[in-house]
Design an enzyme around this catalytic site. Structure first.
Site, PDB file in Angstrom:
ATOM      1  N   ASP A 218       0.753  -1.052  -0.012  1.00 28.70           N
ATOM      2  CA  ASP A 218       0.143  -0.143   0.018  1.00 28.70           C
ATOM      3  C   ASP A 218       1.006   1.367   0.157  1.00 28.70           C
ATOM      4  OD1 ASP A 218      -2.509   1.251  -0.030  1.00 28.70           O
ATOM      5  OD2 ASP A 218      -2.313   1.521   1.966  1.00 28.70           O
TER       6      ASP A 218
ATOM      7  N   SER B 283      -6.364   5.339  -0.868  1.00 29.18           N
ATOM      8  CA  SER B 283      -6.822   3.671  -1.541  1.00 29.18           C
ATOM      9  C   SER B 283      -8.202   3.771  -1.567  1.00 29.18           C
ATOM     10  CB  SER B 283      -6.165   2.699  -0.721  1.00 29.18           C
ATOM     11  OG  SER B 283      -4.811   3.002  -0.656  1.00 29.18           O
TER      12      SER B 283
ATOM     13  N   GLN C 240      -4.996  -2.065  -7.630  1.00 27.77           N
ATOM     14  CA  GLN C 240      -5.566  -1.057  -6.480  1.00 27.77           C
ATOM     15  C   GLN C 240      -6.140   0.212  -7.239  1.00 27.77           C
ATOM     16  OE1 GLN C 240      -3.603   1.750  -3.275  1.00 27.77           O
ATOM     17  NE2 GLN C 240      -3.755  -0.240  -2.565  1.00 27.77           N
TER      18      GLN C 240
END
Length: 289
Positions: free
Chosen positions: A207, A231, A281
């Site tokens: 991430d 995100s 993502q």
């Protein structure tokens, strides 16, 4: 620059979830301090996966994960992880985990686990011509002389050594806008031989860099004034066993951005070229007018 002797130990500490004695399949976790006071998305994703794994037989490991980041979490408040047992099959096990603060979900995740089985085996090769990690400067080196709270946080508290092959975009945009990048990373400390933990830590680490190809293609950096980035959802597939205390290479790209959202993809290879994971993502990425 002051480095903790083993920065990964603080991450391992917050990944040790506490059982709730009053409610089955419910656990409590805590957060590491972060600039801005928001829970790091990779942290809560890894915790949700580990919570699900606590309800699964030891011989089954996660092979896929799909999660939505619903609200910003507060690092000062504990997080409740509530696991729902969706399916227990002969080969596969499915779990849904909700991460809750104040009774509201900050993350909702479904993960599937599988026992080790034989089968047809192939994988794409790692791209050739990429410099090894010893040939690429560390982000710790690049940020060490930057007098900024975020830079100090990542140099003093960073659990992973991250090395951008094309040069980082921490402070300045890339010289040439491109939607591709390659990044080496590994933990800054040895880890126990626990495959569930290593797969969770891969989710934790990714991430940090998943949305960077969008910034790179837009000709922006993390220091872009007025940047708003977060995100939104995360999908991950583990193809083979992985160790995050060995060097891993992210080969990243971004196919599209529009409407304040951008999509990024990554393939993760070991240093000897074995494909161990694939990741996607989507994030909210907004720049000032």
């Amino acid at each position: 620059m002051t480095n903790a002797p083993d920065p990964i130990s603080s991450v391992l500490g917050i990944l040790r979830l506490e059982d709730d004695p009053s409610t089955a399949d419910q656990f409590t976790g805590h957060s590491l301090p972060q600039p801005g006071g928001r829970v790091f998305g990779g942290q809560v994703l890894a915790q949700a996966l580990l919570a699900a794994g606590r309800t699964v037989p030891d011989d089954r490991f996660p092979h896929s994960l799909h999660g939505y980041f619903l609200r910003a979490g507060d690092v000062r408040e504990p997080i409740t992880f509530s696991v729902e047992r969706l399916r227990d099959g002969r080969s596969f096990t499915a779990r849904r985990t909700h991460a809750l603060q104040g009774g509201k979900a900050i993350l909702s995740m479904i993960a599937s686990f599988q026992e080790q089985q034989p089968g047809f085996d192939y994988a794409d090769d790692m791209p050739s011509g990429i410099p090894g990690p010893d040939e690429v400067p560390s982000g710790l080196e690049l940020l060490g002389g930057v007098d900024h709270p975020v830079a100090k946080f990542w140099t003093q508290e960073a659990a992973f050594d991250v090395r951008h092959v094309e040069g980082s975009i921490y402070v300045h945009p890339a010289e040439q806008p491109t939607g591709h990048q390659a990044v080496w990373f590994r933990s800054r400390g040895a880890l126990p031989d626990d495959q569930l933990l290593h797969r969770a830590l891969l989710a934790y680490a990714c991430d940090q860099v998943m949305l960077e190809p969008i910034l790179r293609r837009a000709g922006r950096s993390w220091m872009t004034e007025g940047l708003s980035i977060a995100s939104l959802d995360h999908a991950m597939w583990w193809h083979r066993d992985v160790r995050v205390d060995d060097w891993l290479l992210y080969v990243q790209s971004t196919p599209s951005a529009q409407g304040g959202r951008g999509l990024s993809a990554a393939r993760v290879f070991t240093q000897d070229g074995t494909l161990v994971a694939s990741i996607g993502q989507e994030g909210m990425v907004r720049f000032p007018d």
